[in-house]
Design an enzyme around this catalytic site. Structure first.
Site, PDB file in Angstrom:
ATOM      1  N   PRO A  54     -28.826  45.071 -26.942  1.00 38.26           N
ATOM      2  CA  PRO A  54     -28.135  45.909 -25.946  1.00 38.26           C
ATOM      3  C   PRO A  54     -26.860  45.239 -25.439  1.00 38.26           C
ATOM      4  O   PRO A  54     -26.719  44.011 -25.469  1.00 38.26           O
ATOM      5  CB  PRO A  54     -29.175  46.027 -24.819  1.00 38.26           C
ATOM      6  CG  PRO A  54     -30.487  45.711 -25.456  1.00 38.26           C
ATOM      7  CD  PRO A  54     -30.205  44.739 -26.553  1.00 38.26           C
ATOM      8  N   LYS A  71     -17.528  48.853 -20.654  1.00 41.60           N
ATOM      9  CA  LYS A  71     -18.388  47.794 -20.118  1.00 41.60           C
ATOM     10  C   LYS A  71     -18.448  47.771 -18.594  1.00 41.60           C
ATOM     11  O   LYS A  71     -19.314  47.132 -18.008  1.00 41.60           O
ATOM     12  CB  LYS A  71     -17.930  46.435 -20.640  1.00 41.60           C
ATOM     13  CG  LYS A  71     -18.170  46.247 -22.138  1.00 41.60           C
ATOM     14  CD  LYS A  71     -17.620  44.914 -22.628  1.00 41.60           C
ATOM     15  CE  LYS A  71     -17.891  44.716 -24.121  1.00 41.60           C
ATOM     16  NZ  LYS A  71     -19.315  44.471 -24.390  1.00 41.60           N
ATOM     17  N   HIS A  80       0.825  -1.212   0.000  1.00 39.91           N
ATOM     18  CA  HIS A  80       0.000   0.000   0.000  1.00 39.91           C
ATOM     19  C   HIS A  80       0.860   1.263   0.000  1.00 39.91           C
ATOM     20  O   HIS A  80       0.482   2.278  -0.580  1.00 39.91           O
ATOM     21  CB  HIS A  80      -0.979   0.003   1.176  1.00 39.91           C
ATOM     22  CG  HIS A  80      -0.356  -0.068   2.525  1.00 39.91           C
ATOM     23  ND1 HIS A  80       0.240  -1.203   3.015  1.00 39.91           N
ATOM     24  CD2 HIS A  80      -0.222   0.867   3.500  1.00 39.91           C
ATOM     25  CE1 HIS A  80       0.698  -0.981   4.234  1.00 39.91           C
ATOM     26  NE2 HIS A  80       0.434   0.277   4.549  1.00 39.91           N
ATOM     27  N   LYS A  90     -13.095  48.772 -24.520  1.00 37.83           N
ATOM     28  CA  LYS A  90     -14.195  47.929 -24.054  1.00 37.83           C
ATOM     29  C   LYS A  90     -14.229  47.811 -22.536  1.00 37.83           C
ATOM     30  O   LYS A  90     -15.295  47.866 -21.919  1.00 37.83           O
ATOM     31  CB  LYS A  90     -14.085  46.536 -24.677  1.00 37.83           C
ATOM     32  CG  LYS A  90     -14.630  46.438 -26.093  1.00 37.83           C
ATOM     33  CD  LYS A  90     -14.760  44.983 -26.518  1.00 37.83           C
ATOM     34  CE  LYS A  90     -15.485  44.873 -27.856  1.00 37.83           C
ATOM     35  NZ  LYS A  90     -15.752  43.474 -28.228  1.00 37.83           N
ATOM     36  N   CYS A  96     -30.704  -1.122  -9.525  1.00 33.73           N
ATOM     37  CA  CYS A  96     -31.861  -1.728  -8.862  1.00 33.73           C
ATOM     38  C   CYS A  96     -33.171  -1.339  -9.526  1.00 33.73           C
ATOM     39  O   CYS A  96     -34.252  -1.619  -8.994  1.00 33.73           O
ATOM     40  CB  CYS A  96     -31.876  -1.338  -7.389  1.00 33.73           C
ATOM     41  SG  CYS A  96     -31.923   0.451  -7.123  1.00 33.73           S
ATOM     42  N   LYS A 151     -43.315  32.060 -41.945  1.00 34.59           N
ATOM     43  CA  LYS A 151     -42.053  32.134 -42.673  1.00 34.59           C
ATOM     44  C   LYS A 151     -42.153  33.229 -43.737  1.00 34.59           C
ATOM     45  O   LYS A 151     -43.107  33.253 -44.521  1.00 34.59           O
ATOM     46  CB  LYS A 151     -41.730  30.793 -43.331  1.00 34.59           C
ATOM     47  CG  LYS A 151     -40.408  30.807 -44.086  1.00 34.59           C
ATOM     48  CD  LYS A 151     -40.140  29.496 -44.803  1.00 34.59           C
ATOM     49  CE  LYS A 151     -38.839  29.591 -45.601  1.00 34.59           C
ATOM     50  NZ  LYS A 151     -38.562  28.368 -46.376  1.00 34.59           N
TER      51      LYS A 151
END
Length: 418
Positions: free
Chosen positions: A320, A360, A80, A356, A164, A302
């Site tokens: 937006p 933003k 181990h 940006k 099950c 359409k």
């Protein structure tokens, strides 16, 4: 998701216990071996009754380790310990209630519990059991105790049809998600994995929006939703509570397992969902690719082809700027991150990004090129990019897989003090 591991082989020790879900593990072993991981499998006594050791040995290209191997006379060191030291990363899938109980109570009876107790490496845990067993108070207490282990990445059981024939929670998480968790752990390299986003709420958007033109046509874009989803999973792996708002996903839906998510269609749907969620988050990643245009009027029919040009000219309008509008309600303790796909040189993009990020109202903006070979859209595409802040920071992430990019991006953002 398949992201080829092209460096030196990462050593994965796969511990398999006696849930019926173990029948899915040979496919996982085959999948990981093809991705160039070195796999060694350890089978519990009960798991031996469900899957054949020989099949795992052949699929992994390594001899399968069995419970009886622990005390063989040929061992020159405790098995181990040797296995724990060999591995870079461990996976226990499926984890049963019995093994869970032994692990958290320090009961080292058996090879797999001994490995678990001795292990200090990163370990991915994938429980699987009957719903009633999973919801048992003792099992839940043990599982809660397990979450305090710093080296552990736990994948919550999935919901669905169980062995099950009951429908409920308890399924083994998808193999693709287990592999994604492995890729995430492997992407840390020298830096240890840790849950550094515990008690944080993160809101992420991704994928494309779609705007109706008429009953047959719509306006959209190529975004697959892959990066937004990987940002979501990375944040969850690191301990955060995550909400993912997205358009239709063009990637493996198994990778959404474990994420609280809502699918939207139009920009209006996205704005409405954001208004419901934005006040509760610590970090907001606006990764959605919102359609730039929509129709001012709706129609259920359409439009004939010879009239479509006139219909578009009369009804086309800009959508937006959602991030800009949402940023007006940003709290001082919140961090907002925008995204900007660009073509051309970074020198040209830098001018646009600076404009940006100011316009933003976000704290950071990540700019990534989409016109380079092998980059851009889709889960298999690789990405690079630059993270900008409102001052003079430009942090470059070189071309890498999207899971690695998502991890590095989050690491940088949470490390920078506002």
């Amino acid at each position: 998701m398949k992201i080829k591991n092209t460096g030196s082989k990462i050593k994965v020790l796969l511990l398999i216990t006696g849930s019926i879900a173990a029948v899915r593990i040979p496919l996982l072993v085959s999948q990981l071996a093809k991705e160039n991981y070195e796999i060694r499998c350890v089978l519990s006594k009960n798991a031996e009754k469900i899957i054949k050791p020989l099949s795992l040995s052949i699929l992994s290209r390594n001899s399968c380790v069995l419970e009886d191997d622990q005390w063989l006379n040929s061992q020159s060191s405790p098995l181990h310990i040797e296995l724990s030291n060999w591995a870079d990363i461990l996976i226990i899938a499926p984890l049963t209630a019995t093994t869970l109980s032994k692990w958290v109570t320090g009961n080292a009876e058996g090879l797999i519990p001994s490995i678990l107790i001795a292990n200090i490496k990163p370990i991915i845990v994938a429980p699987a059991m009957n719903t009633q067993m999973w919801l048992n108070k003792a099992v839940q207490k043990n599982y809660d105790n397990l979450q305090t282990y710093e080296n552990l990445l736990s994948l919550h059981p999935s919901e669905g049809l169980l062995a099950c024939d009951a429908i409920g929670i308890g399924k083994l998480p998808p193999n693709d998600l287990i592999q994604l968790a492995l890729e995430f752990i492997a992407s840390h390299n020298e830096n240890p994995y840790r849950k550094d986003l515990l008690n944080k709420d993160i809101l992420i958007t991704g994928g494309c929006t779609s705007e109706k033109i008429d009953a047959a046509r719509h306006i959209t874009n190529k975004s697959s939703g892959a990066l937004g989803l990987l940002l979501s999973q990375v944040a969850r792996f690191r301990g955060a509570r995550v909400t993912y708002l997205h358009g239709p996903l063009k990637i493996d839906k198994n990778l959404t397992d474990g994420i609280k998510r809502y699918e939207i269609e139009t920009s209006f749907d996205l704005i409405r969902a954001l208004n419901n969620e934005i006040s509760n988050c610590d970090y907001f990643f606006m990764n959605a690719a919102v359609s730039d245009f929509k129709m001012a009027s709706d129609t259920s029919s359409k439009i004939p082809k010879n009239k479509i040009n006139d219909h578009l000219n009369k009804n086309f309008e800009l959508v937006p700027d959602i991030l800009k509008e949402i940023s007006e309600f940003k709290k001082d303790n919140q961090v907002f991150v925008g995204f900007c796909a660009y073509t051309g040189s970074i020198e040209e993009a830098r001018i646009i990004v600076k404009e940006k990020i100011s316009k933003k109202g976000c704290d950071y903006l990540f700019a990534n090129p989409i016109d380079l070979e092998g980059q851009g859209f889709g889960s298999l595409a690789k990405n690079e990019g630059w993270l900008f802040d409102t001052k003079n920071m430009e942090y470059y992430i070189s071309k890498t897989s999207k899971i690695d990019l998502a991890n590095k991006l989050i690491t940088k953002i949470i490390a920078v003090k506002k």
